[in-house]
Design a protein around this motif. Structure first.
Motif, mmCIF file in Angstrom:
data_model
loop_
_atom_site.group_PDB
_atom_site.id
_atom_site.type_symbol
_atom_site.label_atom_id
_atom_site.label_comp_id
_atom_site.label_asym_id
_atom_site.label_seq_id
_atom_site.Cartn_x
_atom_site.Cartn_y
_atom_site.Cartn_z
ATOM 1 N N LEU A 694 0.844 -1.188 0.000
ATOM 2 C CA LEU A 694 0.000 0.000 0.000
ATOM 3 C C LEU A 694 0.884 1.244 0.000
ATOM 4 C CD1 LEU A 694 -2.762 -0.863 2.615
ATOM 5 C CD2 LEU A 694 -3.122 -0.525 0.170
ATOM 6 N N ARG A 695 0.515 2.220 -0.811
ATOM 7 C CA ARG A 695 1.186 3.529 -0.779
ATOM 8 C C ARG A 695 0.112 4.592 -0.673
ATOM 9 N NH1 ARG A 695 3.684 4.985 -6.116
ATOM 10 N NH2 ARG A 695 1.752 6.136 -6.444
ATOM 11 N N TYR A 696 0.143 5.334 0.436
ATOM 12 C CA TYR A 696 -0.816 6.419 0.633
ATOM 13 C C TYR A 696 -0.063 7.733 0.604
ATOM 14 C CZ TYR A 696 -4.581 9.252 2.531
ATOM 15 O OH TYR A 696 -5.547 10.216 2.698
ATOM 16 N N SER A 697 -0.410 8.604 -0.332
ATOM 17 C CA SER A 697 0.254 9.896 -0.492
ATOM 18 C C SER A 697 -0.431 10.923 0.384
ATOM 19 C CB SER A 697 0.223 10.332 -1.961
ATOM 20 O OG SER A 697 0.871 9.389 -2.776
ATOM 21 N N LEU A 698 0.147 11.172 1.555
ATOM 22 C CA LEU A 698 -0.422 12.169 2.461
ATOM 23 C C LEU A 698 -0.411 13.538 1.807
ATOM 24 C CD1 LEU A 698 1.335 10.903 5.690
ATOM 25 C CD2 LEU A 698 -1.076 10.625 5.094
ATOM 26 N N ARG A 705 3.749 3.942 3.576
ATOM 27 C CA ARG A 705 3.749 2.653 2.898
ATOM 28 C C ARG A 705 3.539 1.517 3.903
ATOM 29 N NH1 ARG A 705 6.022 2.833 -2.302
ATOM 30 N NH2 ARG A 705 7.108 4.794 -2.833
ATOM 31 N N ALA A 706 2.919 0.457 3.436
ATOM 32 C CA ALA A 706 2.748 -0.751 4.233
ATOM 33 C C ALA A 706 2.865 -1.949 3.299
ATOM 34 C CB ALA A 706 1.397 -0.770 4.947
ATOM 35 N N GLY A 707 3.455 -3.022 3.801
ATOM 36 C CA GLY A 707 3.637 -4.197 2.977
ATOM 37 C C GLY A 707 3.455 -5.477 3.757
ATOM 38 N N PHE A 708 2.940 -6.497 3.068
ATOM 39 C CA PHE A 708 2.791 -7.845 3.631
ATOM 40 C C PHE A 708 3.130 -8.836 2.539
ATOM 41 C CE2 PHE A 708 0.088 -11.614 3.420
ATOM 42 C CZ PHE A 708 0.518 -12.291 4.557
ATOM 43 N N SER A 709 3.821 -9.930 2.918
ATOM 44 C CA SER A 709 4.136 -10.942 1.916
ATOM 45 C C SER A 709 4.541 -12.245 2.582
ATOM 46 C CB SER A 709 5.269 -10.465 0.993
ATOM 47 O OG SER A 709 6.459 -10.261 1.731
#
Length: 957
Positions: A694-698, A705-709
């Motif tokens: 996930l990339r959220y542009s504030l 950013r958040a990531g899972f894998s």
């Protein structure tokens, strides 16, 4: 076994062809395109992808509007977003239009005679920017700013270092360069650890491809192979996406070599250096070959032709033995024993200064009516190091018992050789053929001398001569297709081939033992056991990788926002073969007249070598069944993923990878194949691996950013065998484990990053990894032996968590004056890891410990200065890592730790009219390399300060 190890690399001839291709292409008499104009690429600011078939117009602004030269020049970008407009020298306004994006305009583009100005046009989606964007022209090169721009829009968490940053520092190869990247450390001078996870958990790629490894006991790519002069950038992807191979732990390190330019560019650089411990001092060496300076043995150390002829498929044994007779006569054994090189001992001369040179040429030319862009480069260098050091070994006890106490000295000559030809042929606006060919070679020529006590009861002098040559040829051919009928979808396919080799030809070792006293020494050549007697050995390994992959990417509209869907297929095949042959000279029985106090060349003169160890020395082979193995790995993968802008600010990148892999190793030397069945180790697994980022542009310049894998780690090739092998670098023995399973990792990542300007960054990251069945080492001690045996095993569980902090700032924020010319960068990584072994497994001291080789912290800091006219620049760079386990303790003995080492380097350079002059000092603090066990030092060595001076000239300086 080959007679000349240099020729083994399908190798020497392949290299000659590659070098010939470099110069042939560079000097090929092609007619150039128009003499001047504008070139560049059209790029989406939102995704970072290129935009094909956009309208581009250039209008000259430094002449009257009614002048014929003011008429607009128009073109359409190619499928890969590139464009090229031919126009006469002058000042231009450049505009572009693309459906769904706001118009973009660049003013004051200055075109000079005989060159093409490079301008990349970055377009914003129409819903983000409703007015025409106008900027002043600035050519975007491969700088830290361009790398930050890519990182800002990347779909995954990534870090990297650009060619500009590498040139500013003192790093001579890729391994040294990645040490500057947040969360990365290099162990052993070549193996990269990403976020504290060892090289087995971190993949290293070359131009996006997995290639073979020249390391006999590992399948990882050692980064010291790649000279810094051939590097374009190094990017580290730290969160997983399904288009990457499933073996992804700490991250994927992608080494990118020079990319072809869009206009003519060339450069040449020479460098010299002096080390305080080497240059002008006594330096140990020995008689080698005429091509050692290129990293090739010319046959001087080659496998004796007589042995290859007579005993290619047979062990050399003492003839006439009733229990274990050999197939040779006494005369044949005598002649084979006399066929080795007579060089055993080193000589001493004056240490030489280091030197290197590199040259690069690139251009865009007309080839059969098509645009051909290419870059060709060669580099070569020699460096020298020497140090005296303490070398100790302790045995279990309270306190520890000093078993070996040696004063040692090591002299090393290292060479590097590299060449590449990379390029692309634009077949038409929608189809581009791409090719890369990279060849690198290194050699390590070492003299090691140790003197002191071993095993508490012997006083010895040990000498070893060792020459290691490593080569890697990697080539890729592929095409990029833009499918206009499918909404400008992209189809890319690649076919890769790489061949890595490692040769250790004619390693020599021997020792003298003091049978007298310290006050009245009596040194005699040691005999007896094979390991103590004079030895010769030959090792060789070939590792071949074949890869094919295809990726299809389709853009589509999601509620007015640009989205992408991507699917792909990949197949990988690896084959490896490795073998060693070992020989020793058995001492004659008592009563002989040979003076064992004499120099070894006199003792082992031809007249003292016979067919039986009665009155003369006799050659005996002690090649073991475990000294040879073959291995293979086949991986087939399918993946699907999508980039979905859920809202204008929120981007989701998710997908899944299906990967089936079979890995097999068969251990038995070919000389023993008729006697023993090979030990087999096999892993055959199929996995489905999800990933989401996930990339959220504030804001426009702030991302969360958040990531899972889910990812994998498979055993190294040889680890699945039942055999033993030696690590001669660290003097340790290892044992394979056919019961190993692959490890499974669950990864979680968070990052907040702010890009205040194009050259600045502030970022903080948090990550955690749960390791299922991680592979660590258990330690065993055989009955009657003092040597620990390290075996890879699956531990019960493992965990790693950490924080990363990074900053790059212009100090003009703090005030005027000198601060306006200063920039600062720093990064800090904090890591906590643990692995737990079953209590009943092994004899190691700690069953719960940090991961081997993992540092609890890493720090990089730098200060850069650039003068007002940018002619003078200077930088200071600092690096330190936290202590890390080098070897696991046995019984109640503590672990052996590599202690922190503080490194400080300084460079200053002057640039003017294409000339670059740079002065550097490495290792200013002269901090020692130090290993400890408990409160005892096991090894301590100084590296000395190195001073360098280089001169570069060219259009790209």
């Amino acid at each position: 076994m080959s007679r000349c190890s240099a020729a083994r690399f399908g190798g020497l001839s392949t290299f000659r062809h590659a070098i010939a291709a470099v110069f042939a292409l560079a000097l090929f008499p092609l007619s150039a395109l128009a003499d001047s104009g504008i070139t560049g690429r059209i790029i989406s600011m939102e995704t970072g992808s290129t935009l094909g078939f956009a309208n581009v117009t250039a209008v000259r602004t430094d002449v009257a509007p009614d002048d014929t030269s003011a008429l607009p020049r128009n073109t359409i970008s190619n499928g890969d977003g590139s464009f090229r407009l031919a126009c006469e020298p002058g000042t231009y306004r450049l505009t572009t239009n693309y459906v769904g994006f706001s118009p973009f305009e660049v003013t004051d583009v200055i075109v000079t005679d005989g060159s093409f100005e490079v301008v990349d046009l970055r377009l914003s989606p129409a819903n983000l920017q409703v007015e025409t964007v106008t900027v002043t022209a600035k050519a975007l090169k491969n700088t830290s700013a361009s790398l930050l721009a890519r990182r800002k829009k990347a779909v995954a968490v990534s870090d990297g270092i650009s060619a500009q940053q590498i040139r500013q520092g003192t790093d001579s190869n890729a391994a040294e360069a990645v040490n500057r990247v947040t969360g990365l450390s290099v162990v052993g001078g070549k193996y990269v650890y990403v976020r504290g996870l060892g090289e087995r958990y971190s993949s290293a790629q070359l131009n996006g491809s997995v290639v073979g490894s020249p390391e006999a006991n590992r399948r990882v790519l050692p980064l010291d192979l790649f000279p810094s002069s051939l590097l374009d950038n190094i990017v580290v992807q730290k969160t997983y996406t399904p288009d990457q191979p499933a073996e992804f732990g700490g991250g994927a390190v992608n080494v990118t070599t020079l990319d072809f330019p869009t206009n003519e560019t060339w450069s040449f650089r020479v460098k010299g250096g002096a080390n305080a411990l080497v240059t002008g001092s006594d330096f140990r060496t020995y008689s080698g070959g005429s091509r050692d300076w290129l990293g090739f043995d010319d046959g001087t150390r080659g496998f004796p032709s007589l042995i290859d002829e007579l005993a290619h498929d047979d062990l050399i044994k003492t003839p006439g033995s009733i229990i274990n007779p050999g197939p040779f006569t006494a005369d044949e054994v005598r002649d084979m024993g006399r066929s080795f090189s007579k060089v055993w001992s080193p000589s001493t001369g004056s240490g030489h200064p280091a030197y290197s040179f590199s040259g690069t040429y690139g251009n865009l030319v007309d080839f059969l009516g098509r645009d051909l862009g290419f870059v060709a480069s060669v580099s070569q260098g020699n460096s020298f190091s020497q140090y005296d050091y303490l070398d100790r070994r302790y045995e279990n006890g309270d306190p520890l018992i000093l078993a070996d106490d040696l004063a040692a000295a090591r002299s090393v000559t290292e060479t590097s050789l590299g060449g590449l030809v990379n390029g692309a042929l634009r077949v038409n606006s929608a189809n581009t053929l791409r090719f890369t060919t990279n060849y690198t070679r290194t050699s390590h020529d070492e003299v090691r001398f140790r003197e002191g006590s071993i095993d508490n009861d012997e006083t010895v002098r040990q000498t070893r001569l060792r020459f290691i040559e490593r080569g890697l040829l990697a080539t890729t051919v592929g095409m990029d297709h833009t499918l206009r009928a499918l909404g400008n979808s992209e189809l890319k396919w690649r076919v890769d081939y790489s061949e890595a080799t490692r040769d250790v030809p004619d390693q020599r070792s021997f020792q003298y033992e003091n049978v007298g006293t310290d006050a009245d020494p009596d040194w005699r050549l040691a005999g007896g056991a094979a390991a103590k007697a004079p030895n010769r050995s030959f090792e060789s390994m070939t590792d071949v990788d074949r890869n094919a992959r295809a990726d299809f990417e389709m853009p589509f509209d999601l509620k007015g926002r640009e989205s992408r869907f991507k699917v792909g297929y990949a197949h990988k095949n690896k084959d490896r073969s490795s073998e060693a042959r070992r020989f020793w000279f058995q001492s004659p029985s008592s009563g002989n007249t040979i003076d064992d106090r004499a120099p070894i060349e006199e003792i082992l003169a031809d007249e003292n070598i016979g067919g039986r160890p009665i009155s003369q020395f006799a050659l005996v082979e002690w090649t073991r069944p475990v000294d040879g193995y073959t291995a293979s790995q086949d991986v087939e993968a399918f993946y699907g993923m999508a980039e979905l802008p859920i809202t204008r600010k929120l981007l989701l990148v998710g997908g899944v990878r299906h990967e089936a892999a079979r890995q097999e190793v068969a251990t038995v030397h070919r000389l023993w194949a008729k006697t023993y069945e090979p030990d087999l180790g096999v892993i055959d697994e199929t996995n489905i691996l999800p990933a989401a980022n996930l990339r959220y542009s504030l804001t426009e310049n702030v991302n969360f950013r958040a990531g899972f894998s889910k990812t994998l780690n498979r055993p190294d090739l040889r680890e699945l065998s039942n055999g033993e092998w030696d690590d001669s670098d660290r003097n340790r023995k290892f044992l394979g484990n056919p019961e190993l399973k692959q490890a499974e990792l669950t990864n979680f990542d968070l990052r907040l990053e702010w890009f205040p300007t194009a050259d600045e960054l502030l970022a903080v990251s948090a990550f955690t990894k749960d390791l299922g069945d991680p592979i660590e080492y258990a330690v065993f001690v055989a009955t009657g032996s003092n040597d620990p045996l390290y075996q890879p095993v699956n531990t019960k569980d493992g965990k790693l968590s950490g924080l990363e902090f990074e900053s790059r700032l212009a100090l003009a924020r703090l005030g005027g004056g000198i601060l306006e010319r200063l920039g600062a960068s720093a990064n800090l990584t904090l890591i906590d890891s643990s692995a737990k072994l079953p209590e009943s497994l092994g004899q190691q001291t700690d069953n719960s410990r940090p991961l081997t080789g993992q540092s609890s912290y890493m720090v990089n800091a730098g200060l850069q200065f650039v003068s007002t006219n940018r002619a003078v620049s200077s930088s200071v760079q600092y690096n330190v890592f936290g202590r890390r386990i080098d070897a696991i303790g046995v019984l109640s003995s503590p672990n052996i730790w590599e202690e922190p080492r503080h490194a400080l380097d300084w460079t200053a350079s002057y640039d003017r009219r294409g000339v670059n002059l740079k002065f550097s000092v490495e290792n200013l603090l002269d901090s020692p390399v130090r290993y400890t066990q408990g409160d005892k030092d096991t090894e301590v060595r100084d590296l000395g300060r190195t001073f360098g001076l280089s001169l570069g000239y060219g259009s790209s300086n």
